[in-house]
Design a protein around this motif. Structure first.
Motif, PDB file in Angstrom:
ATOM      1  N   ASN A   1       0.836  -1.201   0.000  1.00 33.11           N
ATOM      2  CA  ASN A   1       0.000   0.000   0.000  1.00 33.11           C
ATOM      3  C   ASN A   1       0.871   1.251   0.000  1.00 33.11           C
ATOM      4  O   ASN A   1       0.501   2.287   0.509  1.00 33.11           O
TER       5      ASN A   1
ATOM      6  N   ASP B   1     -12.594  -3.479   5.371  1.00 33.75           N
ATOM      7  CA  ASP B   1     -13.395  -2.431   6.029  1.00 33.75           C
ATOM      8  C   ASP B   1     -14.804  -2.319   5.449  1.00 33.75           C
ATOM      9  O   ASP B   1     -15.666  -1.682   6.047  1.00 33.75           O
TER      10      ASP B   1
ATOM     11  N   MET C   1     -10.188  -3.069  13.435  1.00 34.30           N
ATOM     12  CA  MET C   1      -9.868  -2.225  12.283  1.00 34.30           C
ATOM     13  C   MET C   1     -11.114  -1.491  11.798  1.00 34.30           C
ATOM     14  O   MET C   1     -12.240  -1.845  12.145  1.00 34.30           O
TER      15      MET C   1
ATOM     16  N   ARG D   1     -10.889   2.144   9.330  1.00 32.61           N
ATOM     17  CA  ARG D   1     -10.242   3.463   9.237  1.00 32.61           C
ATOM     18  C   ARG D   1     -11.289   4.585   9.236  1.00 32.61           C
ATOM     19  O   ARG D   1     -11.273   5.459  10.084  1.00 32.61           O
TER      20      ARG D   1
ATOM     21  N   GLU E   1     -10.601   1.469  15.115  1.00 33.60           N
ATOM     22  CA  GLU E   1      -9.316   2.183  15.196  1.00 33.60           C
ATOM     23  C   GLU E   1      -9.448   3.651  14.763  1.00 33.60           C
ATOM     24  O   GLU E   1      -8.701   4.505  15.203  1.00 33.60           O
TER      25      GLU E   1
ATOM     26  N   TYR F   1       4.252   5.759   1.676  1.00 40.47           N
ATOM     27  CA  TYR F   1       3.038   5.366   2.408  1.00 40.47           C
ATOM     28  C   TYR F   1       2.248   6.634   2.704  1.00 40.47           C
ATOM     29  O   TYR F   1       2.692   7.485   3.475  1.00 40.47           O
TER      30      TYR F   1
ATOM     31  N   LEU G   1      -3.058   4.184  11.845  1.00 37.63           N
ATOM     32  CA  LEU G   1      -3.970   4.247  12.987  1.00 37.63           C
ATOM     33  C   LEU G   1      -3.595   3.181  14.014  1.00 37.63           C
ATOM     34  O   LEU G   1      -2.917   2.210  13.699  1.00 37.63           O
TER      35      LEU G   1
ATOM     36  N   HIS H   1      -3.690  -6.702  12.894  1.00 42.38           N
ATOM     37  CA  HIS H   1      -3.616  -7.421  11.619  1.00 42.38           C
ATOM     38  C   HIS H   1      -4.068  -8.876  11.702  1.00 42.38           C
ATOM     39  O   HIS H   1      -4.142  -9.551  10.669  1.00 42.38           O
TER      40      HIS H   1
ATOM     41  N   ARG I   1      -6.703  -9.501   9.302  1.00 43.83           N
ATOM     42  CA  ARG I   1      -6.437  -9.574   7.861  1.00 43.83           C
ATOM     43  C   ARG I   1      -5.781 -10.886   7.451  1.00 43.83           C
ATOM     44  O   ARG I   1      -5.671 -11.177   6.263  1.00 43.83           O
TER      45      ARG I   1
END
Ligand code: F6P
Length: 364
Positions: free
Chosen positions: A75, A142, A184, A186, A237, A256, A261, A288, A291
């Motif tokens: 990312n 998300d 998670m 955002r 988060e 990045y 967060l 994570h 994920r």
């Protein structure tokens, strides 16, 4: 021979490999189609020497239940913002999109399937406007894309978060504690809201609704005063209190762009103590773990549907589009529509009404 290139971009997500396998298996039913993959999003095609791999049925056999992506992802950077280190050690970003499109054509690649979230689909739209034959596949844990009913990976993340709530409930009950779980999310609080309802949490704090610490305190005290000596809080988060900003820091990783967060759960713990909460409080940040690992069946199915459809959009030359799930159909939307507005939790959301009906406090 026709050639389609697969790209997985942005944060990884359970189900990416199922999409890759579905594209390859669908393409293998057509004569004269070869599938290749760019390693680490568009970086593989931008690097010298080029890092692209041939993806045949053998390469994708049995990967549908594996987490992560066999193509790797990033990312950071990308064709419009490639990080370059200066002599003084600082970094700048340069636009390499034209060069990349020329290279894709030189390599005999007729179309690109870009599997990624909103950031990746913005890149898809930019490349489409420059003439690249590109189709998007929506991906995000998300679930913050509004042009599709759902994205793969989201339900797996909800499952993992719910299992965490379940575990924290038993330890909270044993110790008469306030347990905070940071998940998670955002900009969109879907993981928090779903796992709070599924796990039976009493408080759920989301990025969409800045919370008032006094409201959270009232909920805690009313529950303890009724003799229920524990409380479970799920917080996204990206949540923030009515006076503050997100808890985030700027990444030192070149290219990045997002703020990193994490830590709002600990901030909430401190705010509760400052507000006079005398109960024992513990905070867990799930991070994570949400994920990684195998996708649940729902996400494997959705990802497989998306992969088959993406290749069919390429066959039909419907470029500049993104695959979309609109129950009961797997269809497509333009990339422009796909990136127009995020999918956020609102007061009108059916699940929000359920949460409020259950008595869950959202801090407002
Ligand atoms: O967008 C998905 C997401 O998992 C967010 O919920 C999170 O803030 C972000 O990615 C973290 O990404 P990474 O740590 O991989 O940079």
């Amino acid at each position: 021979m026709n050639r389609v290139m697969l790209v997985t971009g942005g944060g990884d997500c359970p189900g990416l490999n199922a999409v890759i396998r579905a594209v390859v298996n669908r393409a293998s039913q057509e004569k004269n189609w070869e599938v290749v993959g760019s390693i680490e999003a568009f970086n593989g095609i931008l690097r010298e020497p080029t890092e692209i791999v041939v993806l045949d049925e053998h390469a994708v056999r049995g990967i549908h239940y594996q987490g992560g992506t066999i193509l790797q992802t990033t990312n950071k950077g990308g064709p419009f913002a490639w990080p370059v280190k200066q002599n003084d050690g600082t970094w700048i970003t340069v636009d390499r999109s034209d060069e990349m499109i020329r290279k894709i054509s030189y390599l005999g690649i007729d179309a690109v399937i870009n599997i990624g979230g909103d950031g990746s689909q913005r890149i898809s739209q930019g490349l489409f406007e420059k003439g690249l034959n590109i189709v998007g596949v929506p991906k995000t844990i998300d679930n913050d894309l509004s042009a599709t009913d759902s994205t793969f990976g989201f339900q797996t993340a909800v499952q993992i978060a719910t299992e965490a709530v379940d575990k924290l409930v038993t330890t909270a009950a044993s110790h008469n504690r306030v347990q905070i779980l940071e998940v998670m999310g955002r900009d969109a609080g879907w993981i928090a809201l779903n796992s709070a309802v599924a796990g039976g949490a009493e408080v759920c704090l989301l990025p969409e609704f800045p919370y008032d610490i006094n409201k959270v305190m009232d909920k805690i005290e009313s529950r303890f005063s009724k003799g229920r000596g524990f409380i479970n809080i799920v917080i996204s988060e990206g949540a923030r209190n009515i006076n503050g900003q997100n808890v985030a820091h700027t990444s030192s990783e070149p290219g990045y762009e997002n703020r990193v967060l994490g830590g709002v759960g600990f901030q909430l713990e401190k705010e509760l103590k400052d507000a006079g909460c005398e109960h024992s409080i513990r905070t867990t940040v799930l991070g994570h773990l949400q994920r990684g690992g195998v996708p649940i069946a729902y996400d494997r199915v959705l990802a497989s549907q998306f992969g088959v459809k993406a290749f069919e959009l390429v066959l039909e030359k419907k470029f500049g589009t993104m695959v979309s799930y609109r129950h009961p159909y797997i269809t497509h939307v333009t990339l422009k529509e796909a990136i127009m507005s995020p999918n956020l939790v609102t007061m009108d959301t059916a699940l929000m009404k359920t949460a409020l009906g259950l008595g869950i406090c959202i801090g407002i």
